[in-house]
Design an enzyme around this catalytic site. Structure first.
Site, mmCIF file in Angstrom:
data_model
loop_
_atom_site.group_PDB
_atom_site.id
_atom_site.type_symbol
_atom_site.label_atom_id
_atom_site.label_comp_id
_atom_site.label_asym_id
_atom_site.label_seq_id
_atom_site.Cartn_x
_atom_site.Cartn_y
_atom_site.Cartn_z
ATOM 1 N N ASP A 331 97.888 -25.717 -20.759
ATOM 2 C CA ASP A 331 97.181 -25.516 -19.729
ATOM 3 C C ASP A 331 96.589 -27.369 -19.546
ATOM 4 O O ASP A 331 96.345 -28.021 -20.177
ATOM 5 C CB ASP A 331 96.260 -24.555 -18.976
ATOM 6 C CG ASP A 331 95.116 -24.419 -19.109
ATOM 7 O OD1 ASP A 331 94.655 -25.536 -20.427
ATOM 8 O OD2 ASP A 331 93.971 -24.118 -18.484
ATOM 9 N N ASN A 663 117.871 -15.053 -64.924
ATOM 10 C CA ASN A 663 117.607 -14.411 -66.299
ATOM 11 C C ASN A 663 117.735 -12.815 -66.016
ATOM 12 O O ASN A 663 118.412 -12.625 -66.962
ATOM 13 C CB ASN A 663 115.747 -14.774 -66.101
ATOM 14 C CG ASN A 663 115.941 -16.306 -67.241
ATOM 15 O OD1 ASN A 663 116.975 -17.001 -67.456
ATOM 16 N ND2 ASN A 663 114.705 -15.883 -66.988
HETATM 17 N N1 LIG Z 1 86.164 -22.677 -7.398
HETATM 18 C C1 LIG Z 1 87.941 -22.663 -6.479
HETATM 19 N N2 LIG Z 1 87.569 -22.738 -5.551
HETATM 20 C C2 LIG Z 1 89.111 -23.044 -5.125
HETATM 21 N N3 LIG Z 1 90.089 -23.081 -5.513
HETATM 22 C C3 LIG Z 1 90.449 -23.720 -6.555
HETATM 23 C C4 LIG Z 1 89.165 -22.550 -6.978
HETATM 24 N N4 LIG Z 1 89.155 -23.116 -8.340
HETATM 25 C C5 LIG Z 1 91.150 -23.179 -8.683
HETATM 26 N N5 LIG Z 1 91.541 -23.412 -7.668
HETATM 27 C C6 LIG Z 1 92.158 -23.556 -6.659
HETATM 28 O O1 LIG Z 1 94.046 -23.088 -8.004
HETATM 29 C C7 LIG Z 1 94.543 -24.117 -8.484
HETATM 30 C C8 LIG Z 1 95.034 -23.404 -9.507
HETATM 31 O O2 LIG Z 1 93.257 -23.207 -10.786
HETATM 32 P P1 LIG Z 1 93.244 -24.340 -12.139
HETATM 33 O O3 LIG Z 1 93.125 -25.555 -11.561
HETATM 34 O O4 LIG Z 1 92.205 -23.015 -12.908
HETATM 35 O O5 LIG Z 1 94.918 -23.250 -12.331
HETATM 36 P P2 LIG Z 1 94.852 -23.478 -14.421
HETATM 37 O O6 LIG Z 1 96.602 -22.792 -14.241
HETATM 38 O O7 LIG Z 1 94.397 -22.730 -14.954
HETATM 39 O O8 LIG Z 1 95.409 -25.111 -14.125
HETATM 40 P P3 LIG Z 1 94.488 -25.949 -15.118
HETATM 41 O O9 LIG Z 1 95.525 -26.456 -15.913
HETATM 42 O O10 LIG Z 1 94.115 -27.060 -14.329
HETATM 43 O O11 LIG Z 1 93.645 -25.660 -16.320
HETATM 44 C C9 LIG Z 1 93.984 -24.868 -8.548
HETATM 45 O O12 LIG Z 1 94.253 -26.601 -8.768
HETATM 46 C C10 LIG Z 1 92.648 -25.208 -7.523
HETATM 47 O O13 LIG Z 1 93.755 -25.869 -5.902
HETATM 48 MG MG LIG Z 2 92.990 -23.397 -17.247
#
Ligand SMILES: Nc1ncnc2c1ncn2[C@@H]1O[C@H](COP(=O)(O)OP(=O)(O)OP(=O)(O)O)[C@@H](O)[C@H]1O
Ligand SMILES: [Mg+2]
Length: 854
Positions: A331, A663
């Protein structure tokens, strides 16, 4: 799986045990109380480590069928008056079992200690202070703080909770998160899945936060009661399967040979006991009995070396898988990037800086209790904002399907639902947008939508992570926020964050790619942002699949796309998992690196799950290895280490299947035409144990750079072919020895035994120097200890016939002439094996080019 019936549903009591009211003990236990309880209830482990006493562990080694047959045979010898046989066999069995046991025990103890250093921790309140302790030290009565991503450390009563959702699939089979809140359950809930006021060990917090008071720990927990039924052995890894098949191959050959020898001896009316012993000794000689020891010592050594590089191995066999890994999925946030996210801009829908957007974002982040993501931290750290009269009423916690979070707030005169999340999701829920400050609200028609899309895409293309910020007024008497409220929103604007890639990432990914590991990014973030990160890291994008694409594809169609695609964006946790499984189904050995709640499923299903120390509990729990340093270079080194362990295990296997096998094969053949046994059973056993001793240092040996330059998997066909090429050479020289002994030296039985013993041991042991490298043995230096033991074993074999011990084993001193011939033969043998080896690898290299992964 039916929910287990608890012996005593303690969650139906009006108060937590030991408390006068529902509130629990605010200051928690005192340290002395906690220590006393730890003593009384024992450590919080549900599967009491099967700590068999050392003696029992040692004795259980004798359960091996071959060892048992040998012991039986030696007992029969004793009864028939052959005390020498009895003593020799007894000693040899004891020696080899002890050798094996000591090595393996030491290795495992060291690895176990490392594993403990990354054990799950819990935040408890003791003497009024929050403390971070190992989950194993949690005792009944402890007050534990829980947040999203935590594993629940014990069974207990919820004291207070905020939008607290728990996943208890492990216990109840229910895979949807359930909400937990204090107070008695509505129904008389004897089932765990109805116990809404209780949380259980082994389940995990999906979102929200809570305080719990521990009631049961360790084996007394609900999961402790069913531990046996859920502790299914993990599916064998590709390496384990390979070694198992290898074992079967050897086993079949052994059985065939033993039957053959027994038949021949019966045909010639040879003494029954001796023939039987001879056959058993052959079987012992053939089995690669040191393999388990070599595997665990090699792996444990690998784990120790990795620990030196700040990488903790939780599952030893994962080291193998890491060496075989040809695809690494990762990720983005916190693994490829620094996870030191900064809020750079807060703009309205026209792209102008807007304090109002910051304010709304701040309210949302401040009041959100679910998953505190680095994005929230960045908003809160940006600037302090007065909350004024705004109070929180309710919340719809973040989840990875919706990718947004809402809070319901109230300042006495108005009540608002404030939503923030992935911009595409947010814009999709809006019907109006704010323009000219917040003065004007316009309808979000198609033209406006296109303009706004261009606006935030522009930010994403510049590498900003973007969140959409929206809100909506609700009636003052609107009591709760639910997902359905997230509609007809007013778009306020966007918050844009910078999340720079790790300094070490580009070089480390480049090195991994060089080493034959394809990198794929599997993220919940948008494709524009991810592409930007790829550019910065120098990863060319060869194909992109979004969550929406993946949802349209069935497993088969997905399988056809996963090889070429290396970016997977806007995917939810289930889709991350599907990507991993599709890759596995294509025959790849897949690693997954991640740190979030959403990474737990793919961490589980990957061949090797990797996480970082700062990851949430559930991710750390699911991972096989934990990186302690925020440096991806370590990963590259760990991959090489994995291949090194693989290389050394292969050396042992190839030794066992080539020379040793040859062997034993000639031994069986010789039984056909010799008037006596080609070697006495005790001599074969001695030969075998000396050979084993020479191989003990294999786990220490160096592995050629060429061997670790690409991923390798245990290939049975390779081993079989190698055996068919090298084995016969060994037999050829054995028969040459027979000829020399009988025709040139006119040997009698004892001299024949002696000659062959020395010859077979010399060739068998020294061939390691040829087999341990694919290249020139003179250029690739063995570990000094391996050289020393091998030479020592050869030396003692040569000298043995001149010692009283040799006489005891039935050897006689051979004439000087024998040694001259021996020297020439060993030299010729090694030279021919070297030539055959080169030919083999040339042929094999042409036939099996390493699989190309982009
Ligand atoms: N605290 C938050 N409040 C609102 N939206 C959020 C929050 N955290 C994440 N998101 C939304 O959810 C999406 C997915 O979350 P996140 O990026 O953590 O996923 P991931 O698969 O772990 O990706 P990464 O590779 O960035 O870790 C984010 O791109 C963002 O748009
Ligand atoms: Mg993540």
């Amino acid at each position: 799986m039916p929910p287990p019936a608890a012996a005593h549903p303690w969650w139906l009591e009006p108060h937590p045990p030991g408390n006068a009211d529902q509130a629990g003990n605010p200051t928690g236990l005192s340290p002395s109380e906690a220590a006393e309880r730890l003593e009384r209830f024992g450590p919080n482990l549900f599967r009491e480590r099967q700590r068999k006493s050392l003696l029992r562990q040692y004795l259980s080694r004798f359960k091996n069928p071959l060892v048992l047959i040998l012991l039986m045979a030696s007992a029969v010898s004793a009864f028939t008056g052959e005390v020498t046989n009895f003593l020799i066999i007894g000693c040899i069995v004891l020696l080899s079992v002890t050798l094996d046991f000591v090595q393996e025990y030491r290795a495992n103890a060291a690895a176990e200690k490392l594993r403990h250093s990354v054990s799950v921790r819990a935040t408890v309140i003791r003497a009024g202070q929050t403390r971070d302790i190992a989950a194993t030290e949690v005792v009944p009565g402890d007050v534990v703080l829980l947040a999203a991503g935590d594993l629940i450390p014990a069974d207990g009563i919820v004291l207070d909770a905020r939008d607290f959702f728990v996943k208890q699939a492990l216990l109840t089979g229910e895979s949807y998160p359930v909400e937990k809140r204090p107070g008695m359950p509505a129904k008389s809930a004897t089932d765990l899945d109805e116990a809404t006021n209780a949380v259980f060990m082994g389940t995990s917090v999906i979102s929200g936060s809570a305080r719990m008071q521990v009631v049961q720990t360790g084996a007394a927990t609900a999961i402790g009661a069913i531990a046996d039924s859920i502790s299914r052995p993990a599916a064998p890894t590709s390496f384990e399967l390979g070694t198992r098949r290898f074992g079967m191959l050897i086993m079949r050959l052994t059985v065939l040979m033993v039957m053959f020898v027994l038949l021949v001896n019966a045909w010639f009316h040879r003494p029954l006991l001796e023939s039987f012993l001879f056959a058993v000794a052959l079987a012992v000689g053939l089995t690669p009995e040191l393999l388990p020891m070599v595997v665990s010592v090699t792996l444990a050594r690998g784990a120790l070396r990795m620990a030196g590089k700040q990488m903790i191995v939780k599952r030893l066999s994962a080291i193998q898988d890491l060496g075989s890994m040809d695809v690494l999925c990762t990720d983005k946030t916190g693994t490829l990037t620094e996870a030191k996210i900064r809020l750079e801009r807060h703009v309205d829908t026209a792209g102008q800086p807007s304090d109002r957007v910051l304010e709304l974002a701040y309210f949302n982040s401040f009041y959100e209790t679910g998953l505190k993501s680095p994005l929230d931290e960045a908003i809160l750290a940006h600037r302090h904002i007065e909350l004024g009269a705004w109070k929180k009423i309710d919340e719809v916690p973040f989840d990875f399907e919706r990718r947004r979070v809402s809070v319901l707030i109230d300042n006495g005169t108005s009540r608002w639902l404030v939503v923030k999340g992935a911009p595409d999701e947010i814009v999709g829920l809006c019907t109006r947008y704010e323009a000219e400050g917040a003065e004007l609200q316009c309808r979000l028609d198609e033209a406006a939508q296109a303009a706004i899309h261009a606006q935030y895409s522009g930010l994403e293309a510049e590498g900003f992570r973007v969140l959409g910020i929206a809100w909506r007024p609700v009636p003052l008497d609107h009591p709760h926020a639910v997902v359905d409220d997230e509609s007809e929103l007013v778009l306020a604007g966007f918050a844009a964050f910078l999340d720079p890639p790790k300094a070490s990432a580009a070089a480390a990914l480049g090195a991994l790619k060089q080493a034959g590991v394809a990198i794929k990014i599997v993220t919940g973030d948008s494709d524009l942002v991810t592409r930007h990160v790829c550019t910065q890291l120098g990863i060319p994008v060869t194909g992109l699949l979004t969550g929406k694409d993946i949802a349209q594809l069935d497993d088969h169609a997905l399988g056809a796309r996963v090889d070429t695609a290396n970016l997977f964006c806007r995917v939810n946790p289930a889709q991350k998992n599907r990507v991993i499984q599709a890759l596995k189904a294509r025959g790849h050995v897949v690693g997954y690196l991640g740190d979030g709640i959403n990474d737990a499923p793919p961490l589980h299903s990957a061949d090797v799950g990797l996480s970082v120390d700062s990851a949430v509990d559930v991710a750390k729990e699911a991972a096989d290895m934990i990186l302690l340093k925020q440096d991806l270079q370590v990963l590259h080194e760990a991959v090489l280490e994995g291949r090194r362990t693989f290389g050394n295990i292969m050396k042992y296997i190839m030794m066992g299947t080539s020379s040793n096998f040859g062997n034993m094969f000639s031994m069986a053949g010789a039984a056909l035409f010799l008037p006596f046994l080609p070697m006495l059973p005790t001599q074969i056993l001695l030969n075998n144990i000396l050979y084993d001793v020479s191989e003990v240092p294999i786990p220490l040996d160096k592995v050629d750079a060429a061997e670790i330059s690409h991923p390798r998997v245990l290939d049975l066909a390779f081993i079989r072919n190698f055996m068919l090429v090298i084995g016969p050479i060994s037999s050829l020289f054995d028969f040459l020895t027979f000829y020399v002994m009988l025709a040139v030296l006119q040997a009698d039985e004892a001299l024949f035994h002696t000659g062959w013993f020395v010859e077979s041991l010399c060739t068998q042991v020294l061939v390691i120097f040829v087999i341990r490298t694919r290249g020139n043995p003179l250029k690739s230096r063995a570990h000094p200890l391996l050289t020393a033991t091998s030479l020592a074993v050869v030396g003692s074999a040569i000298l043995l016939p001149f010692t009283p011990l040799g006489t005891y084993f039935g050897f006689v001193p051979p004439p000087a002439m024998f040694y001259a011939i021996l020297g020439a033969m060993v030299f010729a043998y090694l030279a021919i094996v070297e030539l055959a080896k080169r030919g083999f690898y040339r042929w094999y290299g042409n036939a099996h080019r390493p699989r190309a992964t982009q």
